[in-house]
Design a protein around this motif. Structure first.
Motif, PDB file in Angstrom:
ATOM      1  N   GLY A  78       0.812  -1.217   0.000  1.00  0.00           N
ATOM      2  CA  GLY A  78       0.000   0.000   0.000  1.00  0.00           C
ATOM      3  C   GLY A  78       0.843   1.263   0.000  1.00  0.00           C
ATOM      4  O   GLY A  78       0.540   2.237  -0.695  1.00  0.00           O
ATOM      5  N   GLY A  79       1.921   1.246   0.790  1.00  0.00           N
ATOM      6  CA  GLY A  79       2.793   2.418   0.823  1.00  0.00           C
ATOM      7  C   GLY A  79       3.446   2.676  -0.520  1.00  0.00           C
ATOM      8  O   GLY A  79       3.559   3.825  -0.973  1.00  0.00           O
ATOM      9  N   TYR A  80       3.894   1.621  -1.168  1.00  0.00           N
ATOM     10  CA  TYR A  80       4.520   1.773  -2.486  1.00  0.00           C
ATOM     11  C   TYR A  80       3.517   2.275  -3.512  1.00  0.00           C
ATOM     12  O   TYR A  80       3.824   3.122  -4.354  1.00  0.00           O
ATOM     13  CB  TYR A  80       5.101   0.429  -2.905  1.00  0.00           C
ATOM     14  CG  TYR A  80       5.724   0.428  -4.282  1.00  0.00           C
ATOM     15  CD1 TYR A  80       6.720   1.341  -4.625  1.00  0.00           C
ATOM     16  CD2 TYR A  80       5.300  -0.484  -5.247  1.00  0.00           C
ATOM     17  CE1 TYR A  80       7.291   1.341  -5.890  1.00  0.00           C
ATOM     18  CE2 TYR A  80       5.867  -0.496  -6.512  1.00  0.00           C
ATOM     19  CZ  TYR A  80       6.860   0.428  -6.834  1.00  0.00           C
ATOM     20  OH  TYR A  80       7.411   0.437  -8.075  1.00  0.00           O
ATOM     21  N   LEU A  81       2.296   1.772  -3.420  1.00  0.00           N
ATOM     22  CA  LEU A  81       1.273   2.183  -4.376  1.00  0.00           C
ATOM     23  C   LEU A  81       0.927   3.663  -4.212  1.00  0.00           C
ATOM     24  O   LEU A  81       0.694   4.362  -5.195  1.00  0.00           O
ATOM     25  CB  LEU A  81       0.025   1.309  -4.183  1.00  0.00           C
ATOM     26  CG  LEU A  81      -1.104   1.470  -5.198  1.00  0.00           C
ATOM     27  CD1 LEU A  81      -0.611   1.108  -6.580  1.00  0.00           C
ATOM     28  CD2 LEU A  81      -2.288   0.610  -4.806  1.00  0.00           C
ATOM     29  N   LEU A  82       0.919   4.134  -2.979  1.00  0.00           N
ATOM     30  CA  LEU A  82       0.534   5.520  -2.734  1.00  0.00           C
ATOM     31  C   LEU A  82       1.663   6.499  -3.061  1.00  0.00           C
ATOM     32  O   LEU A  82       1.404   7.610  -3.523  1.00  0.00           O
ATOM     33  CB  LEU A  82       0.122   5.691  -1.269  1.00  0.00           C
ATOM     34  CG  LEU A  82      -1.194   5.019  -0.854  1.00  0.00           C
ATOM     35  CD1 LEU A  82      -1.400   5.143   0.640  1.00  0.00           C
ATOM     36  CD2 LEU A  82      -2.371   5.626  -1.603  1.00  0.00           C
ATOM     37  N   THR A  83       2.922   6.091  -2.809  1.00  0.00           N
ATOM     38  CA  THR A  83       4.046   7.051  -2.919  1.00  0.00           C
ATOM     39  C   THR A  83       4.960   6.801  -4.105  1.00  0.00           C
ATOM     40  O   THR A  83       5.738   7.673  -4.476  1.00  0.00           O
ATOM     41  CB  THR A  83       4.890   6.991  -1.647  1.00  0.00           C
ATOM     42  OG1 THR A  83       5.479   5.683  -1.531  1.00  0.00           O
ATOM     43  CG2 THR A  83       4.022   7.257  -0.403  1.00  0.00           C
ATOM     44  N   ASP A  84       4.859   5.589  -4.673  1.00  0.00           N
ATOM     45  CA  ASP A  84       5.784   5.197  -5.745  1.00  0.00           C
ATOM     46  C   ASP A  84       7.234   5.224  -5.254  1.00  0.00           C
ATOM     47  O   ASP A  84       8.163   5.350  -6.049  1.00  0.00           O
ATOM     48  CB  ASP A  84       5.605   6.093  -6.978  1.00  0.00           C
ATOM     49  CG  ASP A  84       6.117   5.407  -8.236  1.00  0.00           C
ATOM     50  OD1 ASP A  84       6.203   4.151  -8.228  1.00  0.00           O
ATOM     51  OD2 ASP A  84       6.454   6.103  -9.215  1.00  0.00           O
ATOM     52  N   ASP A  85       7.435   5.116  -3.953  1.00  0.00           N
ATOM     53  CA  ASP A  85       8.777   5.105  -3.351  1.00  0.00           C
ATOM     54  C   ASP A  85       9.117   3.670  -2.980  1.00  0.00           C
ATOM     55  O   ASP A  85       8.457   3.039  -2.153  1.00  0.00           O
ATOM     56  CB  ASP A  85       8.783   5.983  -2.088  1.00  0.00           C
ATOM     57  CG  ASP A  85      10.196   6.164  -1.531  1.00  0.00           C
ATOM     58  OD1 ASP A  85      11.110   5.393  -1.924  1.00  0.00           O
ATOM     59  OD2 ASP A  85      10.377   7.067  -0.693  1.00  0.00           O
ATOM     60  N   LEU A 140       2.399  -4.173 -11.535  1.00  0.00           N
ATOM     61  CA  LEU A 140       1.690  -3.133 -12.281  1.00  0.00           C
ATOM     62  C   LEU A 140       2.218  -1.748 -11.936  1.00  0.00           C
ATOM     63  O   LEU A 140       2.422  -0.908 -12.820  1.00  0.00           O
ATOM     64  CB  LEU A 140       0.187  -3.230 -11.982  1.00  0.00           C
ATOM     65  CG  LEU A 140      -0.564  -4.429 -12.570  1.00  0.00           C
ATOM     66  CD1 LEU A 140      -1.990  -4.463 -12.044  1.00  0.00           C
ATOM     67  CD2 LEU A 140      -0.553  -4.373 -14.093  1.00  0.00           C
ATOM     68  N   GLN A 141       2.422  -1.499 -10.642  1.00  0.00           N
ATOM     69  CA  GLN A 141       2.933  -0.196 -10.220  1.00  0.00           C
ATOM     70  C   GLN A 141       4.334   0.033 -10.771  1.00  0.00           C
ATOM     71  O   GLN A 141       4.670   1.127 -11.224  1.00  0.00           O
ATOM     72  CB  GLN A 141       2.929  -0.134  -8.686  1.00  0.00           C
ATOM     73  CG  GLN A 141       3.558   1.114  -8.091  1.00  0.00           C
ATOM     74  CD  GLN A 141       2.698   2.348  -8.304  1.00  0.00           C
ATOM     75  OE1 GLN A 141       1.613   2.246  -8.847  1.00  0.00           O
ATOM     76  NE2 GLN A 141       3.204   3.511  -7.913  1.00  0.00           N
ATOM     77  N   THR A 142       5.170  -1.003 -10.718  1.00  0.00           N
ATOM     78  CA  THR A 142       6.553  -0.862 -11.185  1.00  0.00           C
ATOM     79  C   THR A 142       6.596  -0.588 -12.687  1.00  0.00           C
ATOM     80  O   THR A 142       7.448   0.176 -13.163  1.00  0.00           O
ATOM     81  CB  THR A 142       7.336  -2.145 -10.854  1.00  0.00           C
ATOM     82  OG1 THR A 142       7.271  -2.381  -9.445  1.00  0.00           O
ATOM     83  CG2 THR A 142       8.786  -2.009 -11.270  1.00  0.00           C
ATOM     84  N   SER A 143       5.662  -1.192 -13.418  1.00  0.00           N
ATOM     85  CA  SER A 143       5.657  -0.996 -14.872  1.00  0.00           C
ATOM     86  C   SER A 143       4.946   0.281 -15.296  1.00  0.00           C
ATOM     87  O   SER A 143       4.744   0.512 -16.480  1.00  0.00           O
ATOM     88  CB  SER A 143       4.987  -2.198 -15.539  1.00  0.00           C
ATOM     89  OG  SER A 143       3.631  -2.307 -15.125  1.00  0.00           O
ATOM     90  N   GLY A 144       4.544   1.088 -14.324  1.00  0.00           N
ATOM     91  CA  GLY A 144       3.904   2.355 -14.645  1.00  0.00           C
ATOM     92  C   GLY A 144       2.409   2.281 -14.860  1.00  0.00           C
ATOM     93  O   GLY A 144       1.783   3.265 -15.249  1.00  0.00           O
ATOM     94  N   ARG A 145       1.822   1.161 -14.558  1.00  0.00           N
ATOM     95  CA  ARG A 145       0.362   1.000 -14.758  1.00  0.00           C
ATOM     96  C   ARG A 145      -0.348   1.193 -13.414  1.00  0.00           C
ATOM     97  O   ARG A 145      -1.026   0.307 -12.894  1.00  0.00           O
ATOM     98  CB  ARG A 145       0.087  -0.371 -15.357  1.00  0.00           C
ATOM     99  CG  ARG A 145       0.755  -0.539 -16.721  1.00  0.00           C
ATOM    100  CD  ARG A 145       0.968  -1.997 -17.078  1.00  0.00           C
ATOM    101  NE  ARG A 145      -0.280  -2.706 -17.255  1.00  0.00           N
ATOM    102  CZ  ARG A 145      -0.329  -4.016 -17.472  1.00  0.00           C
ATOM    103  NH1 ARG A 145       0.784  -4.732 -17.521  1.00  0.00           N
ATOM    104  NH2 ARG A 145      -1.500  -4.618 -17.588  1.00  0.00           N
ATOM    105  N   LYS A 146      -0.136   2.359 -12.838  1.00  0.00           N
ATOM    106  CA  LYS A 146      -0.650   2.649 -11.496  1.00  0.00           C
ATOM    107  C   LYS A 146      -2.173   2.598 -11.449  1.00  0.00           C
ATOM    108  O   LYS A 146      -2.765   2.135 -10.457  1.00  0.00           O
ATOM    109  CB  LYS A 146      -0.149   4.023 -11.044  1.00  0.00           C
ATOM    110  CG  LYS A 146      -0.544   4.380  -9.626  1.00  0.00           C
ATOM    111  CD  LYS A 146       0.133   5.650  -9.173  1.00  0.00           C
ATOM    112  CE  LYS A 146      -0.194   5.943  -7.711  1.00  0.00           C
ATOM    113  NZ  LYS A 146       0.513   7.135  -7.222  1.00  0.00           N
TER     114      LYS A 146
END
Length: 399
Positions: A78-85, A140-146
């Motif tokens: 969840g943290g990664y999804l929200l911040t992309d960090d 998905l998040q890593t590939s830019g498909r947020k």
């Protein structure tokens, strides 16, 4: 042996007392053998009970670690999804590693229990499904498909698997506690049977050696009385007589242990609340001390109803109480305290013909790195003071 030889050498002129003496020696030998067998059996059963207690504790520890690991993975995702960090993925990877380790240990611990093995197998499948779901969202998040990742989360991806995991862990823990209770009951029943057998041996011994048996009975009574007095002393030393809650000394010991665990595991938050009854002196002055005692008992009862099962409430002063909130941050502890405050304020106490309304003020503080017991209690107490000067009947959080 010497006595047996002397008896054997007696002539046929020896009277019946010689044979009675031989019978007494034989019976004494049987008593000694029976006592040895009984003691060995009791010791063996105690050892088995202790081993099962350790086994159950290990299962509960690994189950709790799996629960924590699953929540860490979800929090990291969840943290990664929200911040992309990607730094927010650290709890995720730590949870994956801890989950694999704890699952392996849980499999080994339940290997001798087919019923538990079935549950652990189901848990393993649910964990695999949960991990696959989270990996897909992270990918998905890593590939830019947020947007797609967020859409999957909103559809509840992972939440259902997590609920099943937690439910299965609860079932495993419940079954382990049930098995421990059954085995403890069996051990206790055997202990009772052994004790009754000892009484039979003692009764026979009384016929043979009256004075010795009487002395043994006196010693047993003294030991029993001493053990009872020791238990009563320990209970009174750790329990508040009015409320049945842990007293200040017992509560402080529990808080110190919680602080040590929190200091060694930053992922396990800890909060402390201190609260007292507003205008308690006026209640005593107006309605009398028995009514005041009734209010204190009612506050203790309502605190037990309002808190979570894992929370610990104790009475640390006259009208002052404190609560340990394990695995609870400041916001969580504050919400529980608000529930407690409403539970106290919404219902007055009826004492005789008098209706006694009362409220409570609460101060909450969370553990921060470097906090010791005195510092944490001082921060919670300062928050309580702010609640008092702010008008009472409220919850204040420490800065």
């Amino acid at each position: 042996m010497w006595l047996a030889k002397q008896v054997a050498r007696r002539s046929q002129r020896s009277d019946w007392r010689s044979y009675f003496l031989i019978a007494c020696v034989a019976l004494l030998a049987i008593l000694l053998a029976g006592a040895s067998v009984s003691a060995t059996r009791a010791a063996r059963e105690r050892g088995v009970a202790e081993q099962w207690q350790i086994h159950t504790l290990e299962v509960l520890i690994e189950s709790d670690r799996l629960r924590t690991a699953s929540l860490s993975k979800l929090r990291g995702e969840g943290g990664y999804l929200l911040t992309d960090d990607r730094r927010f993925l650290e709890p995720y990877f730590e949870g994956v590693e801890q989950g694999e380790t704890s699952l392996g240990r849980l499999v080994a611990l339940t290997a001798d229990n087919p019923e538990q093995q079935l549950r652990v197998g189901a848990l393993k499948r649910e964990l695999s499904s949960f991990d696959a779901t989270l990996e897909g969202i992270v990918a998905l998040q890593t590939s830019g498909r947020k947007a797609e990742a967020i859409a999957r989360v909103r559809r509840g991806a992972g939440k259902t698997s997590l609920d099943r995991i937690l439910s299965t862990l609860d079932t495993i823990e419940h079954n382990e506690r049930r098995l421990l209770a059954e085995r403890t009951l069996r051990a206790r029943q055997l202990a009772v049977a052994n004790e009754r057998y000892q009484y039979v041996l003692t009764a026979i011994g009384v016929l043979l050696l009256t004075l010795t048996v009487l002395a043994t009975i006196y010693v047993r009574q003294a030991l029993h009385s001493e053990a009872y007095a020791r238990r009563e002393l320990q209970r009174s030393a750790s329990t508040d007589a009015l409320t049945g809650l842990p007293n200040r000394r017992s509560f402080i010991d529990a808080l110190q242990r919680s602080l040590e665990r929190a200091a060694t595991d930053p992922a396990r938050p800890l909060s402390l609340a201190i609260f007292d009854i507003d205008h308690f002196k006026q209640i005593n002055d107006r309605f009398g001390h028995p009514a005041g005692d009734g209010v204190i008992r009612e506050v203790a009862r309502r605190a037990g109803e309002s808190l979570r099962k894992r929370d610990l409430v104790g009475r640390i002063g006259g009208e002052e109480f404190a609560i340990i909130f394990p695995q609870a941050d400041l916001d969580t502890a504050g919400m529980v305290c608000e529930r407690l405050r409403h539970g106290i304020a919404d219902r007055p106490v009826v004492h005789g013909d008098a209706i006694i309304p009362f409220t409570a003020s609460v101060g909450v503080a969370n553990f921060k790195p470097g906090d010791d017991l005195d510092h944490l209690m001082a921060r919670a107490d300062a928050a309580l003071y702010e609640a008092k000067i702010g008008g009472r009947n409220q919850v204040r959080r420490a800065a």
